[in-house]
Motif scaffolding. Structure first.
Motif, short mmCIF file in Angstrom:
data_model
loop_
_atom_site.label_atom_id
_atom_site.label_comp_id
_atom_site.label_asym_id
_atom_site.label_seq_id
_atom_site.Cartn_x
_atom_site.Cartn_y
_atom_site.Cartn_z
N GLU A 48 63.68 42.77 9.60
CA GLU A 48 62.89 41.82 10.40
C GLU A 48 63.35 40.38 10.21
O GLU A 48 62.70 39.46 10.70
CB GLU A 48 61.40 41.92 10.01
N VAL A 49 64.45 40.17 9.52
CA VAL A 49 64.87 38.80 9.20
C VAL A 49 65.21 38.01 10.45
O VAL A 49 64.89 36.82 10.57
CB VAL A 49 66.07 38.83 8.22
N GLY A 53 62.27 35.91 10.11
CA GLY A 53 62.82 35.07 9.05
C GLY A 53 62.43 35.53 7.67
O GLY A 53 62.71 34.83 6.69
N LEU A 54 61.82 36.71 7.57
CA LEU A 54 61.29 37.17 6.29
C LEU A 54 61.78 38.58 5.94
O LEU A 54 62.05 39.39 6.83
CB LEU A 54 59.76 37.20 6.33
N GLY A 144 72.79 43.43 7.58
CA GLY A 144 72.47 42.10 8.07
C GLY A 144 73.60 41.35 8.72
O GLY A 144 73.35 40.43 9.50
N SER A 145 74.84 41.69 8.39
CA SER A 145 75.95 40.89 8.90
C SER A 145 77.22 41.72 9.03
O SER A 145 77.34 42.83 8.50
CB SER A 145 76.22 39.70 7.96
N ASP A 171 67.15 44.30 15.34
CA ASP A 171 66.02 43.35 15.33
C ASP A 171 66.18 42.28 16.40
O ASP A 171 65.26 42.01 17.19
CB ASP A 171 65.94 42.71 13.94
N ALA A 172 67.37 41.69 16.49
CA ALA A 172 67.60 40.60 17.44
C ALA A 172 67.50 41.06 18.89
O ALA A 172 67.10 40.29 19.78
CB ALA A 172 68.97 39.97 17.19
N SER A 173 67.84 42.31 19.15
CA SER A 173 67.81 42.85 20.52
C SER A 173 66.48 43.49 20.86
O SER A 173 66.30 43.97 21.98
CB SER A 173 68.92 43.89 20.69
#
Length: 500
Positions: A48-49, A53-54, A144-145, A171-173
């Motif tokens: 969920e970052v 952001g967490l 994450g990356s 998450d971003a999509s």
């Protein structure tokens, strides 16, 4: 009385990733790392970052519970030194520092939060440690990356980090594959590191990409289950990635039992990223590497002289010392086959030579096995051995050489066709020649040191001679002569034993 050599301390790496939290314990700090314990928990710290952001509270609780177990395991195993690292989720989340503080109190060691460039460099070092003379782009896909970095031999260029990890992309999509595709296309289109990948290798690092490799291995009925060094032509990998995406659209990925439940939803995003990397970079081949950040971290801590050693030869030397009747004899066998190659003027590349040397070191590791099964058992041990710096084709050559040494060269004792199929016919023929040479050498010496240096090769026209020094002439026998003649025939010569 000779005192036993003091055992070097073990070393562990705790790797707090965006998807998994893992403990790997290695036998000792050495050029050829051997893991003696490996456990991971899929916590999903980074899921969920991108949106909040967490770090998710339940993921944090699960990760801390795993770290308590890891600390207890390290105490139980009496690990000499523990290194701890954290990656994208912990460096990007606003509550990352609070989590790291709690994690450090549990682990009892300082946790290094890797920057993007540092993570890319460690991934590249991992590939350097596990791939012989790599040449291409390293891509480390985590939760994450995505880290991309150019590597050529031991030289590393500046890396780049992109927020395209499988969890981050999901998450971003907002779990929309169309939106995810737009993000990937935009983020990868202008990456300079990828432009240098044309016609070279792309080294795929990371658990989700390894899961893709596992599926491809199973679906293609490939004879090995070794992930490291598994390679696919880029065109085939592109087709495979597209097929996976089509399966995802029909919800068929949920039935893939070869992949952990928690990782299956991420396969589509990993396939999507791989597809666009291939489109942009246009590499020649995709090579999967199980050597990554953790191995790169430890490799970077080795003295320069140790780093410069050949990882395959170091692994073979270790196995030689553990399992052979005489470690010194294997070293003498290297010199003996060197002389044979020179006398018969056998053409060898540098890679051919290092594989031959590795085979010499492994040529006696099956002596404790029942004679009827030594060939098949050593074949399996080498094909599935836990070491790097060798391709699957190279594994097959070394394994076949030792197989022929034990099983002989008759049609009744042929190796599995699937293994022979991993090497071209000329390479299989060289393995047969080397196996025949081993059969001569081990019969002469009984695997004892000091014998082979007293035998020499001579060549006269199409005649190959094996010359025994006077002090060793009693070792000559009909069986030695017949085996040497067999070796000579494979080399297109006639063979003769000469007593000096």
């Amino acid at each position: 009385m000779k005192r036993p050599r003091k055992r070097a301390p073990s070393v562990a790496v705790i790797d707090i990733g965006s998807n998994s939290v893992r403990l790997v314990v290695y036998e000792t700090m050495t050029r050829s790392l051997v893991s003696i314990f490996n456990e991971k928990t899929l916590c999903g710290l980074g899921r969920e970052v991108q949106s909040t952001g967490l770090l998710a509270p339940d993921a944090v609780a699960k990760a801390l519970t795993s770290l308590r177990r890891f600390r207890a395991l390290c105490k139980t195993m009496k690990v000499g030194r523990v290194h701890a690292i954290a990656t994208a989720a912990c460096r990007d989340a606003t509550n990352g520092p609070d989590f790291i503080a709690k994690a450090e109190r549990i682990c009892g060691v300082k946790i290094e939060i890797l920057s993007g460039p540092r993570e890319a460099k460690l991934s590249a070092l991992g590939v350097i440690s596990g791939v012989h003379k790599p040449d291409g782009i390293v891509g480390d896909l985590g939760g994450g990356s995505l880290e991309l970095i150019d590597v050529r031999g031991n030289r590393i260029r500046q890396g780049v980090t992109l927020p395209l990890g499988s969890l981050a992309l999901q998450d971003a999509s907002d779990k929309s594959l169309k939106r995810a595709e737009r993000i990937v296309r935009t983020d990868l289109s202008g990456v300079a590191q990828l432009k240098a990948g044309r016609g070279r290798a792309f080294y795929a690092v990371g658990g989700t990409w390894r899961a893709l490799a596992r599926i491809h291995i199973i679906q293609s009925n490939y004879p090995l289950r070794v992930m490291h060094g598994y390679s696919i032509p880029a065109a085939d990998a592109l087709d495979f990635a597209q097929r996976l995406r089509r399966l995802a659209s029909t919800n068929m990925l949920a039935n893939i039992e070869a992949v952990a439940d928690a990782r299956r939803p991420l396969l589509t995003y990993a396939a999507l990223v791989l597809e666009y990397i291939i489109r942009v970079a246009k590499p020649k081949t995709i090579v999967f590497s199980t050597f990554g950040v953790r191995e790169g971290l430890l490799y970077g801590l080795l003295p320069p002289l140790e780093r410069s050693k050949d990882g395959l030869i170091c692994a073979a030397q270790t196995l030689n010392e553990l399992f052979s009747r005489s470690a010194r004899h294997a070293q003498e066998l290297i010199g003996w086959t060197d002389r044979l190659v020179r006398v018969v003027k056998l053409r060898e590349t540098d890679e051919d030579r290092r594989l031959r040397h590795a085979a010499c070191l492994l040529s006696d590791i099956g002596w404790r096995v029942h004679p009827d099964h030594r060939g098949e058992e050593t074949l399996s041990l080498i094909m599935n051995g836990n070491f790097g710096a060798i391709s699957h084709q190279g594994r097959a050559f070394v394994a076949l050489s030792v197989f022929y040494r034990y099983a002989g060269l008759s049609e009744e004792n042929e190796p599995p066709a699937a293994i022979r199929g991993l090497v071209p016919p000329a390479m299989d023929e060289r393995a047969r020649v080397l196996g025949a040479a081993f059969r001569v050498a081990h019969l002469i010496s009984a695997a004892r040191p000091g014998v082979l240096p007293a035998t020499h090769f001579r060549s006269r026209g199409r005649k190959l001679m094996l010359v025994f020094e006077h002090r060793m002439v009693d070792l000559v026998a009909d069986r030695v002569g017949s085996r040497f003649k067999q070796l000579a025939r494979l080399l297109g010569r006639s063979g003769t034993i000469v007593r000096r």
